[in-house]
Design a protein around this motif. Structure first.
Motif, PDB file in Angstrom:
ATOM      1  N   GLU A  76      87.063 -16.455  93.856  1.00 18.02           N
ATOM      2  CA  GLU A  76      86.706 -16.656  92.445  1.00 18.02           C
ATOM      3  C   GLU A  76      87.970 -16.946  91.662  1.00 18.02           C
ATOM      4  N   PHE A  77      87.946 -18.056  90.935  1.00 14.38           N
ATOM      5  CA  PHE A  77      89.118 -18.484  90.175  1.00 14.38           C
ATOM      6  C   PHE A  77      88.654 -19.065  88.846  1.00 14.38           C
ATOM      7  N   ARG A  83      95.706 -17.803  93.268  1.00 12.79           N
ATOM      8  CA  ARG A  83      96.092 -16.527  92.682  1.00 12.79           C
ATOM      9  C   ARG A  83      95.673 -16.461  91.218  1.00 12.79           C
ATOM     10  N   GLN A  84      95.384 -15.238  90.770  1.00 13.33           N
ATOM     11  CA  GLN A  84      94.957 -15.067  89.389  1.00 13.33           C
ATOM     12  C   GLN A  84      96.077 -15.388  88.397  1.00 13.33           C
ATOM     13  N   ARG A  85      97.334 -15.232  88.803  1.00 16.54           N
ATOM     14  CA  ARG A  85      98.417 -15.566  87.876  1.00 16.54           C
ATOM     15  C   ARG A  85      98.441 -17.060  87.548  1.00 16.54           C
ATOM     16  N   THR A  86      97.850 -17.866  88.429  1.00 17.61           N
ATOM     17  CA  THR A  86      97.862 -19.318  88.235  1.00 17.61           C
ATOM     18  C   THR A  86      96.873 -19.757  87.170  1.00 17.61           C
ATOM     19  N   ARG A 139      99.606 -12.321  82.291  1.00 14.16           N
ATOM     20  CA  ARG A 139      99.682 -12.561  83.738  1.00 14.16           C
ATOM     21  C   ARG A 139     101.113 -12.586  84.258  1.00 14.16           C
ATOM     22  N   GLU A 140     102.083 -12.453  83.348  1.00 11.54           N
ATOM     23  CA  GLU A 140     103.504 -12.474  83.705  1.00 11.54           C
ATOM     24  C   GLU A 140     103.836 -13.723  84.515  1.00 11.54           C
ATOM     25  N   THR A 141     103.405 -14.855  83.968  1.00  9.40           N
ATOM     26  CA  THR A 141     103.573 -16.136  84.649  1.00  9.40           C
ATOM     27  C   THR A 141     104.362 -17.096  83.776  1.00  9.40           C
TER      28      THR A 141
END
Length: 259
Positions: free
Chosen positions: A56-57, A72-75, A244-246
């Motif tokens: 799931e994205f 990845r969820q950070r993306t 998300r620290e991205t």
């Protein structure tokens, strides 16, 4: 088998999100035998996304086969920055597309974009073709070499989730990523930006005037990434997602060439 029994078994095997995974397996399994197989595969160390065949994205379920990079969820931060630059009719490229998750979300959030995706990994290309069926075209090849020639100078948004882990830090990654995803999807060379530099250098001429290339990097790579964009004559900036620290780095082709 009850959810609490599955959760306990997964937790004993070291799963951090055992309860969530148990619920996913219960939903996905069609028979008790299939459920038992899923649990055993997870206990053996296989990623839950590969076990059920999807990830799931951004609220979308995308097909993810064993051996294909799991989004990845950070993306999500990278996708949101790309979506903000897209309009109906924009020519969009999902480069290093993996499963095609980024392109899929962009196409669903901005109807009417012309979507192309590319990856060098055959398994990833097969997944992307399934996920992007009816939404865009997927090509196999090395970076811009995979793109149709008619896109040269016409790309409005290129979103590129390139590998950016420094080679000597690969050993520090979680075992699931190291063992079940191709090393090429993580290994960014000596400082993590080898693939990024190659792409930026080659892709700058593929962008339309005012077009942008966006990638996710780590904080410590910011200066080097901005320098790579400047060397390619692109206007460079970064956006940081606190939640998300991205860090997302963006290079934009000027609308007029400066002398």
């Amino acid at each position: 088998m009850r959810v609490d029994e599955i959760t306990a078994k997964l937790r004993r095997a070291g799963s951090v999100f055992a309860e969530d995974e148990a619920a996913i397996f219960l939903e996905a399994a069609q028979t008790p035998a299939e459920l038992a197989s899923m649990i055993e595969r997870r206990v053996a160390g296989e990623a839950p996304e590969h076990v059920v065949g999807w990830a799931e994205f951004c609220g979308v379920r995308v097909v993810v086969a064993p051996g294909v990079f799991i989004p990845r969820q950070r993306t999500v931060a990278l996708v949101e920055q790309a979506v903000a630059l897209c309009r109906t009719g924009s020519v969009v490229v999902d480069m290093c597309c993996g499963s095609g998750a980024l392109g899929r979300v962009i196409a669903e959030r901005v109807p009417g974009v012309t979507l192309h995706a590319a990856d060098v990994e055959p398994l990833a290309v097969a997944c992307a073709r399934e996920n992007l069926a009816g939404l865009g075209n997927v090509s196999e090849g090395d970076l811009v070499d995979a793109l149709p020639a008619q896109l040269h100078g016409r790309i409005d948004v290129m979103v590129a989730n390139v590998p950016y882990v420094p080679h000597d830090k690969l050993r520090l990654m979680p075992a699931e990523a190291r063992e079940q995803e191709p090393e090429i999807t993580h290994d960014g060379g000596s400082d993590g930006l080898d693939v990024y530099r190659r792409l930026v250098s080659a892709a700058s001429d593929w962008l339309a005037p005012g077009g942008s290339i966006l990638s996710e990097i780590s904080d410590e790579q910011t200066d080097a990434a901005l320098a790579a964009l400047a060397s390619a004559n692109l206007r460079a900036r970064t956006e940081y997602d606190d939640e998300r620290e991205t860090t997302v780095v963006i290079g934009t082709r000027p609308t007029q060439q400066t002398s």
